[in-house]
Design a protein around this motif. Structure first.
Motif, PDB file in Angstrom:
ATOM      1  N   ASP A  15      -2.917   2.315   4.503  1.00  0.00           N
ATOM      2  CA  ASP A  15      -2.264   2.028   5.421  1.00  0.00           C
ATOM      3  C   ASP A  15      -3.294   0.633   6.004  1.00  0.00           C
ATOM      4  O   ASP A  15      -3.639  -0.058   6.700  1.00  0.00           O
ATOM      5  N   PRO A  16      -2.492  -1.146   5.297  1.00  0.00           N
ATOM      6  CA  PRO A  16      -3.807  -1.998   5.244  1.00  0.00           C
ATOM      7  C   PRO A  16      -2.306  -2.827   7.154  1.00  0.00           C
ATOM      8  O   PRO A  16      -3.022  -3.315   7.735  1.00  0.00           O
ATOM      9  N   ILE A  17      -1.130  -2.475   7.227  1.00  0.00           N
ATOM     10  CA  ILE A  17      -0.084  -2.562   7.954  1.00  0.00           C
ATOM     11  C   ILE A  17      -0.872  -1.868   9.621  1.00  0.00           C
ATOM     12  O   ILE A  17      -1.065  -3.005  10.576  1.00  0.00           O
ATOM     13  N   LYS A  19      -3.559  -0.802   9.466  1.00  0.00           N
ATOM     14  CA  LYS A  19      -5.704   0.050   9.421  1.00  0.00           C
ATOM     15  C   LYS A  19      -5.757   0.833  10.119  1.00  0.00           C
ATOM     16  O   LYS A  19      -7.133   1.453  10.248  1.00  0.00           O
ATOM     17  N   LYS A  20      -5.431   1.902   8.473  1.00  0.00           N
ATOM     18  CA  LYS A  20      -5.215   3.633   9.506  1.00  0.00           C
ATOM     19  C   LYS A  20      -5.166   3.871   7.697  1.00  0.00           C
ATOM     20  O   LYS A  20      -4.606   3.514   7.295  1.00  0.00           O
ATOM     21  N   TRP A  21      -6.250   5.150   7.805  1.00  0.00           N
ATOM     22  CA  TRP A  21      -5.653   5.866   6.996  1.00  0.00           C
ATOM     23  C   TRP A  21      -4.506   6.832   7.022  1.00  0.00           C
ATOM     24  O   TRP A  21      -4.482   7.346   8.169  1.00  0.00           O
ATOM     25  N   VAL A  22      -4.370   7.028   5.946  1.00  0.00           N
ATOM     26  CA  VAL A  22      -2.720   8.178   5.965  1.00  0.00           C
ATOM     27  C   VAL A  22      -2.826   9.523   5.334  1.00  0.00           C
ATOM     28  O   VAL A  22      -3.401   9.495   4.220  1.00  0.00           O
ATOM     29  N   THR A  66      -2.199 -10.280  -1.775  1.00  0.00           N
ATOM     30  CA  THR A  66      -2.267 -10.313  -0.375  1.00  0.00           C
ATOM     31  C   THR A  66      -3.932  -9.872  -0.585  1.00  0.00           C
ATOM     32  O   THR A  66      -3.718  -8.456  -1.484  1.00  0.00           O
ATOM     33  N   THR A  67      -5.430  -9.963   0.211  1.00  0.00           N
ATOM     34  CA  THR A  67      -6.435  -9.419  -0.340  1.00  0.00           C
ATOM     35  C   THR A  67      -6.462  -8.286   0.646  1.00  0.00           C
ATOM     36  O   THR A  67      -6.273  -8.575   2.327  1.00  0.00           O
ATOM     37  N   VAL A  68      -6.482  -7.533   0.465  1.00  0.00           N
ATOM     38  CA  VAL A  68      -7.295  -6.574   1.865  1.00  0.00           C
ATOM     39  C   VAL A  68      -8.732  -5.203   1.791  1.00  0.00           C
ATOM     40  O   VAL A  68      -8.634  -5.325   0.939  1.00  0.00           O
ATOM     41  N   THR A  69      -9.248  -5.912   3.357  1.00  0.00           N
ATOM     42  CA  THR A  69     -10.517  -5.165   3.125  1.00  0.00           C
ATOM     43  C   THR A  69     -10.107  -3.951   3.611  1.00  0.00           C
ATOM     44  O   THR A  69     -10.025  -3.202   4.759  1.00  0.00           O
ATOM     45  N   VAL A  70     -10.945  -2.805   2.669  1.00  0.00           N
ATOM     46  CA  VAL A  70     -10.438  -1.171   2.826  1.00  0.00           C
ATOM     47  C   VAL A  70     -12.120  -0.722   3.205  1.00  0.00           C
ATOM     48  O   VAL A  70     -13.254  -0.958   2.664  1.00  0.00           O
ATOM     49  N   PRO A  71     -10.999   0.242   4.705  1.00  0.00           N
ATOM     50  CA  PRO A  71     -13.405   0.596   5.102  1.00  0.00           C
ATOM     51  C   PRO A  71     -13.534   1.357   4.706  1.00  0.00           C
ATOM     52  O   PRO A  71     -12.566   2.038   3.328  1.00  0.00           O
TER      53      PRO A  71
END
Length: 80
Positions: A15-17, A19-22, A66-71
């Protein structure tokens, strides 16, 4: 014995908004109500999917991409 199977959830979505794994099977509340009628479904149409695509295209045009950097994915700790 009955041919059944057992599975465990092993997928997650980022979830990029927030910033956590769902976790898998976590509900998402709808923000756009769409009537799912039998006549449309019988004719091969899916009003909910059609409305979702319409909204996605509108948002892409309005907001762009949007570019999202996924941890890195981390395995949750197992509690005993």
């Amino acid at each position: 014995m009955d041919g059944g199977a057992l599975t465990a959830p092993d997928n997650a979505v980022f979830d990029p908004i927030n910033k956590k794994w769902v976790a898998e099977n976590e509900d998402v509340a709808p923000d756009i109500a769409v009537r799912q009628d039998a006549r449309s479904l019988d004719s091969g149409r899916d009003p909910q999917l059609e409305r979702a695509v319409q909204e996605a295209l509108r948002l892409l045009e309005q907001k762009g991409t949007t570019t999202v950097t996924v941890p890195a994915y981390s395995t949750p700790a197992i509690h005993k």
